[in-house]
Design a protein around this motif. Structure first.
Motif, PDB file in Angstrom:
ATOM      1  N   ALA A  34       2.514   6.754 -13.486  1.00  0.00           N
ATOM      2  CA  ALA A  34       3.276   6.309 -14.660  1.00  0.00           C
ATOM      3  C   ALA A  34       3.694   4.845 -14.549  1.00  0.00           C
ATOM      4  N   PRO A  35       4.281   4.408 -13.409  1.00  0.00           N
ATOM      5  CA  PRO A  35       4.640   2.982 -13.321  1.00  0.00           C
ATOM      6  C   PRO A  35       3.427   2.052 -13.274  1.00  0.00           C
ATOM      7  N   VAL A  36       2.326   2.550 -12.710  1.00  0.00           N
ATOM      8  CA  VAL A  36       1.109   1.727 -12.636  1.00  0.00           C
ATOM      9  C   VAL A  36       0.532   1.513 -14.032  1.00  0.00           C
ATOM     10  N   ASN A  37       0.504   2.564 -14.834  1.00  0.00           N
ATOM     11  CA  ASN A  37      -0.020   2.432 -16.191  1.00  0.00           C
ATOM     12  C   ASN A  37       0.825   1.457 -17.015  1.00  0.00           C
ATOM     13  N   ARG A  38       2.139   1.489 -16.819  1.00  0.00           N
ATOM     14  CA  ARG A  38       3.003   0.552 -17.549  1.00  0.00           C
ATOM     15  C   ARG A  38       2.723  -0.898 -17.107  1.00  0.00           C
ATOM     16  N   LYS A  39       2.523  -1.082 -15.814  1.00  0.00           N
ATOM     17  CA  LYS A  39       2.210  -2.426 -15.322  1.00  0.00           C
ATOM     18  C   LYS A  39       0.851  -2.884 -15.835  1.00  0.00           C
ATOM     19  N   LEU A  40      -0.105  -1.956 -15.871  1.00  0.00           N
ATOM     20  CA  LEU A  40      -1.424  -2.272 -16.408  1.00  0.00           C
ATOM     21  C   LEU A  40      -1.317  -2.769 -17.842  1.00  0.00           C
ATOM     22  N   ALA A 109      -1.941   0.049  -5.893  1.00  0.00           N
ATOM     23  CA  ALA A 109      -1.100   1.196  -6.228  1.00  0.00           C
ATOM     24  C   ALA A 109      -1.321   2.360  -5.276  1.00  0.00           C
ATOM     25  N   ALA A 110      -2.493   2.423  -4.645  1.00  0.00           N
ATOM     26  CA  ALA A 110      -2.781   3.519  -3.717  1.00  0.00           C
ATOM     27  C   ALA A 110      -1.799   3.534  -2.552  1.00  0.00           C
ATOM     28  N   GLU A 111      -1.241   2.378  -2.225  1.00  0.00           N
ATOM     29  CA  GLU A 111      -0.275   2.296  -1.134  1.00  0.00           C
ATOM     30  C   GLU A 111       1.057   2.950  -1.500  1.00  0.00           C
ATOM     31  N   LEU A 112       1.289   3.179  -2.789  1.00  0.00           N
ATOM     32  CA  LEU A 112       2.554   3.747  -3.252  1.00  0.00           C
ATOM     33  C   LEU A 112       2.399   5.167  -3.786  1.00  0.00           C
ATOM     34  N   SER A 113       1.204   5.719  -3.693  1.00  0.00           N
ATOM     35  CA  SER A 113       0.931   7.022  -4.297  1.00  0.00           C
ATOM     36  C   SER A 113       1.668   8.152  -3.578  1.00  0.00           C
ATOM     37  N   VAL A 114       1.905   9.232  -4.311  1.00  0.00           N
ATOM     38  CA  VAL A 114       2.675  10.373  -3.819  1.00  0.00           C
ATOM     39  C   VAL A 114       1.765  11.608  -3.791  1.00  0.00           C
ATOM     40  N   PRO A 115       1.575  12.239  -2.636  1.00  0.00           N
ATOM     41  CA  PRO A 115       0.683  13.396  -2.571  1.00  0.00           C
ATOM     42  C   PRO A 115       1.329  14.645  -3.172  1.00  0.00           C
TER      43      PRO A 115
END
Length: 243
Positions: A34-40, A109-115
């Motif tokens: 969600a935050p990545v899409n907003r930044k995109l 963003a992969a560094e901030l991803s949540v499993p």
């Protein structure tokens, strides 16, 4: 599929490999993206907040609630498809400029991803069953490899494919066939696990033995159940299917 009383129906006994989708399947989609899409959208709108909201809506995300439309561009598209959608909706970029920006953002963003769950113990248990494991994503390959390294699952992953790995894109069969070529398995020995119809249709087009849908991503029960063989809440229920 999951029965009405939540019993899990058994998987075919000949499954020898599992090809996982990444986002929404291994990773919690909302928490990770969600935050990545907003930044995109902000990048593609060059800081114009009103345009950014329009870009999000055009690509499948409600700018207020963050809800994603199942199988929309932001739910299932690759970087090039998302770039095309953003430009069609008004982003002032050439595609060849925008796509690398998207790939760079997604990789960081992969560094901030949540499993969805602890991945290393799950993958270790699947390997002890003798299963070959792959990851096939509409994301770029660099992002997938960052995810593999970050969560310590490299020893268990036999195959990685992104939209840019040379196997084509979902829902085409190429990623499954690449996994089979790498592992020596036949498609009917493979289970595909994913959270949207691009994953399930990829499995169908390749002739896999089992199509497993999970509700941890952008798909809904209504959008997924027609195309899948088994419907799970998330990958924590997968071992019960294999049992």
């Amino acid at each position: 599929m999951v029965a009405e009383d939540n019993r899990v129906l058994a998987a075919p006994s000949n499954i020898a490999g599992i090809l996982f989708d990444k986002d929404g399947t291994l990773l919690d989609f909302d928490a990770s993206w969600a935050p990545v899409n907003r930044k995109l959208a902000q990048i593609a709108a060059v800081g114009d907040a009103e345009l950014a909201d329009r870009l999000l809506a055009a690509c499948g995300m409600d700018p207020l609630s963050g809800h994603l439309v199942p199988d929309s561009l932001l739910a299932a598209g690759n970087s090039r498809e998302i770039g095309e959608g953003l430009i069609a909706a008004g982003a002032p970029f050439d595609l060849e400029v925008l796509v690398p920006l998207i790939d760079d953002l997604f990789a960081s963003a992969a560094e901030l991803s949540v499993p969805v769950t602890e991945l290393e113990p799950l993958f270790a248990r699947l390997r002890r069953r003798g299963l070959r494991i792959g990851i096939a994503s509409s994301d770029n390959e660099r992002s997938i490899r960052v995810t593999v390294q970050r969560f310590g699952i490299g020893d268990y992953v036999d195959f990685v494919a992104g939209y840019d790995s040379g196997h084509g894109s979902k829902p085409g069969p190429g990623m499954v066939l690449g996994f089979c070529a790498e592992t020596g398995l036949a498609p009917h020995q493979v289970a595909v696990v994913g959270d949207n119809n691009h994953d399930l249709h990829m499995g169908r087009n390749a002739g896999v033995g089992l199509k497993v849908a999970v509700l941890s991503g952008t798909g809904s029960r209504q959008s997924l159940e027609e195309a899948c063989d088994i419907l799970l809440n998330d990958i924590t229920e997968l071992e019960a299917v294999l049992d």
